[in-house]
Design a protein around this motif. Structure first.
Motif, PDB file in Angstrom:
ATOM      1  N   ARG A   1     -16.678  59.783  51.738  1.00 52.33           N
ATOM      2  CA  ARG A   1     -16.072  60.792  50.744  1.00 52.33           C
ATOM      3  C   ARG A   1     -16.660  62.301  51.320  1.00 52.33           C
ATOM      4  O   ARG A   1     -16.137  63.451  51.558  1.00 52.33           O
ATOM      5  CB  ARG A   1     -16.095  60.829  49.341  1.00 52.33           C
ATOM      6  CG  ARG A   1     -15.138  59.738  48.891  1.00 52.33           C
ATOM      7  CD  ARG A   1     -15.453  59.320  47.423  1.00 52.33           C
ATOM      8  NE  ARG A   1     -14.434  58.507  46.721  1.00 52.33           N
ATOM      9  CZ  ARG A   1     -14.679  57.763  45.682  1.00 52.33           C
ATOM     10  NH1 ARG A   1     -15.630  57.823  44.993  1.00 52.33           N
ATOM     11  NH2 ARG A   1     -13.632  57.086  45.283  1.00 52.33           N
TER      12      ARG A   1
ATOM     13  N   GLY B   1     -14.279  59.777  42.278  1.00 53.24           N
ATOM     14  CA  GLY B   1     -13.722  58.469  41.640  1.00 53.24           C
ATOM     15  C   GLY B   1     -12.758  58.927  40.552  1.00 53.24           C
ATOM     16  O   GLY B   1     -11.954  58.230  40.136  1.00 53.24           O
ATOM     17  N   ALA B   2     -13.460  59.628  39.743  1.00 54.77           N
ATOM     18  CA  ALA B   2     -12.743  60.267  38.384  1.00 54.77           C
ATOM     19  C   ALA B   2     -11.306  60.992  38.904  1.00 54.77           C
ATOM     20  O   ALA B   2     -10.473  60.712  38.071  1.00 54.77           O
ATOM     21  CB  ALA B   2     -13.709  61.037  37.733  1.00 54.77           C
TER      22      ALA B   2
ATOM     23  N   ARG C   1     -12.989  50.889  35.502  1.00 52.88           N
ATOM     24  CA  ARG C   1     -13.235  51.906  34.625  1.00 52.88           C
ATOM     25  C   ARG C   1     -11.696  52.553  34.591  1.00 52.88           C
ATOM     26  O   ARG C   1     -10.973  52.664  35.481  1.00 52.88           O
ATOM     27  CB  ARG C   1     -14.201  52.860  34.975  1.00 52.88           C
ATOM     28  CG  ARG C   1     -14.249  54.119  34.201  1.00 52.88           C
ATOM     29  CD  ARG C   1     -15.562  54.911  34.645  1.00 52.88           C
ATOM     30  NE  ARG C   1     -15.220  55.798  35.742  1.00 52.88           N
ATOM     31  CZ  ARG C   1     -15.626  57.138  36.078  1.00 52.88           C
ATOM     32  NH1 ARG C   1     -15.724  57.720  35.105  1.00 52.88           N
ATOM     33  NH2 ARG C   1     -15.411  57.458  37.229  1.00 52.88           N
TER      34      ARG C   1
ATOM     35  N   ILE D   1      -8.871  58.447  39.901  1.00 49.43           N
ATOM     36  CA  ILE D   1      -8.420  57.650  38.470  1.00 49.43           C
ATOM     37  C   ILE D   1      -7.218  58.788  37.907  1.00 49.43           C
ATOM     38  O   ILE D   1      -6.327  58.242  37.400  1.00 49.43           O
ATOM     39  CB  ILE D   1      -9.654  57.373  37.689  1.00 49.43           C
ATOM     40  CG1 ILE D   1     -10.437  56.401  38.270  1.00 49.43           C
ATOM     41  CG2 ILE D   1      -8.946  56.873  36.167  1.00 49.43           C
ATOM     42  CD1 ILE D   1     -11.749  55.954  37.476  1.00 49.43           C
TER      43      ILE D   1
ATOM     44  N   LEU E   1     -18.631  54.273  50.155  1.00 46.37           N
ATOM     45  CA  LEU E   1     -17.319  55.082  49.833  1.00 46.37           C
ATOM     46  C   LEU E   1     -17.708  56.527  49.618  1.00 46.37           C
ATOM     47  O   LEU E   1     -17.141  57.523  50.064  1.00 46.37           O
ATOM     48  CB  LEU E   1     -16.714  54.553  48.646  1.00 46.37           C
ATOM     49  CG  LEU E   1     -15.440  55.087  47.884  1.00 46.37           C
ATOM     50  CD1 LEU E   1     -14.217  55.448  49.188  1.00 46.37           C
ATOM     51  CD2 LEU E   1     -14.867  54.384  46.988  1.00 46.37           C
TER      52      LEU E   1
ATOM     53  N   ASN F   1     -18.198  47.745  39.456  1.00 46.96           N
ATOM     54  CA  ASN F   1     -19.087  48.883  38.790  1.00 46.96           C
ATOM     55  C   ASN F   1     -19.717  48.247  37.410  1.00 46.96           C
ATOM     56  O   ASN F   1     -19.076  47.436  36.752  1.00 46.96           O
ATOM     57  CB  ASN F   1     -18.325  50.263  38.285  1.00 46.96           C
ATOM     58  CG  ASN F   1     -18.303  51.102  39.623  1.00 46.96           C
ATOM     59  OD1 ASN F   1     -19.162  51.132  40.322  1.00 46.96           O
ATOM     60  ND2 ASN F   1     -17.131  51.640  39.597  1.00 46.96           N
TER      61      ASN F   1
ATOM     62  N   SER G   1      -8.185  53.230  39.610  1.00 46.10           N
ATOM     63  CA  SER G   1      -9.293  53.473  40.294  1.00 46.10           C
ATOM     64  C   SER G   1      -8.950  53.202  41.954  1.00 46.10           C
ATOM     65  O   SER G   1      -8.161  52.687  42.184  1.00 46.10           O
ATOM     66  CB  SER G   1     -10.574  52.927  40.112  1.00 46.10           C
ATOM     67  OG  SER G   1     -10.471  51.522  40.148  1.00 46.10           O
ATOM     68  N   SER G   2      -9.796  54.151  42.651  1.00 46.10           N
ATOM     69  CA  SER G   2      -9.598  53.908  44.096  1.00 46.10           C
ATOM     70  C   SER G   2      -9.574  52.807  44.654  1.00 46.10           C
ATOM     71  O   SER G   2     -10.277  51.626  44.127  1.00 46.10           O
ATOM     72  CB  SER G   2     -10.592  54.706  44.868  1.00 46.10           C
ATOM     73  OG  SER G   2     -11.839  54.017  44.725  1.00 46.10           O
TER      74      SER G   2
ATOM     75  N   HIS H   1     -24.426  55.035  42.301  1.00 44.49           N
ATOM     76  CA  HIS H   1     -22.674  54.969  42.692  1.00 44.49           C
ATOM     77  C   HIS H   1     -22.302  55.776  41.354  1.00 44.49           C
ATOM     78  O   HIS H   1     -21.523  54.879  40.514  1.00 44.49           O
ATOM     79  CB  HIS H   1     -22.212  53.738  43.155  1.00 44.49           C
ATOM     80  CG  HIS H   1     -20.785  54.169  43.272  1.00 44.49           C
ATOM     81  ND1 HIS H   1     -19.948  54.792  44.066  1.00 44.49           N
ATOM     82  CD2 HIS H   1     -19.745  53.470  42.381  1.00 44.49           C
ATOM     83  CE1 HIS H   1     -18.632  54.777  43.630  1.00 44.49           C
ATOM     84  NE2 HIS H   1     -18.419  53.965  42.657  1.00 44.49           N
TER      85      HIS H   1
HETATM   86  C1  LMR Z   1     -14.836  55.029  42.440  1.00 46.42           C
HETATM   87  O1  LMR Z   1     -15.746  55.638  43.002  1.00 46.42           O
HETATM   88  O2  LMR Z   1     -13.768  55.329  43.025  1.00 46.42           O
HETATM   89  C2  LMR Z   1     -14.936  53.943  41.636  1.00 46.42           C
HETATM   90  O3  LMR Z   1     -16.270  53.612  41.531  1.00 46.42           O
HETATM   91  C3  LMR Z   1     -14.247  54.165  40.425  1.00 46.42           C
HETATM   92  C4  LMR Z   1     -15.088  54.901  39.271  1.00 46.42           C
HETATM   93  O4  LMR Z   1     -15.072  54.259  38.282  1.00 46.42           O
HETATM   94  O5  LMR Z   1     -15.379  56.184  39.538  1.00 46.42           O
END
Ligand code: LMR
Ligand code: NAD
Length: 336
Positions: free
Chosen positions: A167, A236-237, A97, A240, A163, A136, A246-247, A192
């Motif tokens: 977190r 995740g966002a 993404r 980014i 993940l 994803n 992305s991570s 996720h």
């Molecule tokens: C994340 O969780 O870091 C990845 O899945 C990237 C995303 O698109 O959120």
């Protein structure tokens, strides 16, 4: 005899190995972070033709790193060669993404890859191959893989929510200024995605050898029920936004944690979150790939049963299940 007996190598496939998670993940596997410090490994790395040169470069670096546990490296764009006899498959290949994209936007690109790779795994991987889908939409890609590889036992197909689990541990540890390794038994329920439900109702912190509930120590339900949940859901966002990518290192590390605990077992009285097929536990529609709290022993995961679910949790667990039902329909329409 003074010679130490060496274990048979385990063959690990990483798809999308020329990408950013792949670049962080393969050295971790070669160092023993996934399968243990005494377990030799053979790495199979798959990518697509446009990334073939970069993949070759990764193979060169693996050789240059002279990892003692690394007993062989295959770098290929041929999915059959990549899947041959693999014991563990970490499916990272796909399109990530980008800023401004919703996860649904990556759906059509990625589910068709998982349909194609399901049959290669089914035909060529070892019979007991364990599969972890990272790319994803991870839960739905895993579901597609499961549906198009019917001879792989459904218990062997999982997706990464570790993940998110890590977190959540990290946020609690930062908030209370305690070691992250003293926090345990958070739960990620569901997808996720930003509808996931990070649940701390059963989580504890070890303080002077005693376990104390996270809710009691944080002592701020407003923070736990709002900001904490949103931070984990949106992490995740946020990555980014900050990295414009992305991570990757945290995703690679979580993939190692997921496979290590699955194969070598979870620590005593500790559970972890894994996206696994639902058997209807906690009222979640059977057959979805949904993240549950699990314990692992001898290579098998088991959903932790009997946890008390309050109304707040029930609502959030159902919302994320509903999103997975919608993703499943959308994925199927992308494949028609
Ligand atoms: C994340 O969780 O870091 C990845 O899945 C990237 C995303 O698109 O959120
Ligand atoms: P990236 O673009 O850097 O790497 C992806 C790699 O996959 C590329 O090298 C690409 O060439 C390759 N690829 C594309 N199609 C392929 C195919 N058919 N077969 C094999 N390889 C193929 O992306 P990244 O940052 O490494 O992320 C990979 C995936 O992981 C993305 O879908 C991302 O959204 C996802 N992700 C998931 C989590 C999680 O916790 N589940 C966390 C972070 C990222």
């Amino acid at each position: 005899c003074l010679l130490k007996e060496e274990k048979e190598p385990i063959t690990v496939l990483v798809t999308g190995a020329a990408g950013q998670i792949g670049y962080a993940l393969v050295p971790m596997i070669a160092r023993g972070a996934m399968l243990g410090p005494n377990q030799p490994v053979i790495l199979h790395m798959l990518d697509i033709e446009p990334a073939a040169e970069a993949l070759k470069g990764v193979k060169m670096e693996l050789i240059d790193a002279a990892f003692p546990l690394l007993r062989g490296v295959v770098a290929t764009t041929d999915v059959v060669e990549a899947c041959k006899d693999v014991n563990v498959a970490v499916m990272v290949g796909g399109f990530p993404r980008k800023e401004g994209m919703e996860r649904k936007d990556v759906m059509s690109k990625n589910v068709s890859i998982y349909k194609a790779q399901a049959s290669a795994l089914e035909k060529h991987a070892a019979a007991d191959c364990k599969v972890l889908v990272v790319a994803n939409p991870a839960n739905t890609n895993a579901l597609i893989l499961k549906e198009f590889a019917p001879s792989i036992p459904e218990k062997n197909i999982t997706c990464l929510t570790r993940l998110d689990h890590n977190r959540a541990l990290g946020q609690i540890s930062e908030r209370l200024n305690v070691h992250v390794s003293d926090v345990k038994n958070v739960i990620i329920w569901g997808n996720h995605s930003s509808t996931q439900y990070p649940d701390v109702n059963h989580a504890t912190i070890t303080v002077s050898n005693a376990e104390k509930p996270v809710r009691e120590l944080v002592n701020d339900d407003t923070w736990l029920n709002n900001e904490f949940i949103a931070t984990v859901q949106q992490r995740g966002a946020a990555i980014i936004k900050a990295r414009k990518l992305s991570s990757a290192l945290s995703a690679a590390s979580a993939a190692c944690d997921h496979i290590r605990d699955w194969i070598l077992g979870t620590p005593k009285e500790t559970w972890v979150s894994m996206g696994v097929y639902s058997d209807g536990s906690y009222g979640i529609q059977a057959g979805l790939i949904y993240s549950f709290p699990v314990t692992c022993e001898k290579g098998d995961w088991t959903i932790v049963q009997g946890l008390k679910i309050d109304e707040f949790s029930r609502d959030k667990m159902d919302k994320t299940a509903q999103e997975l039902i919608e993703e499943k329909t959308l994925a199927k329409s992308c494949l028609e």
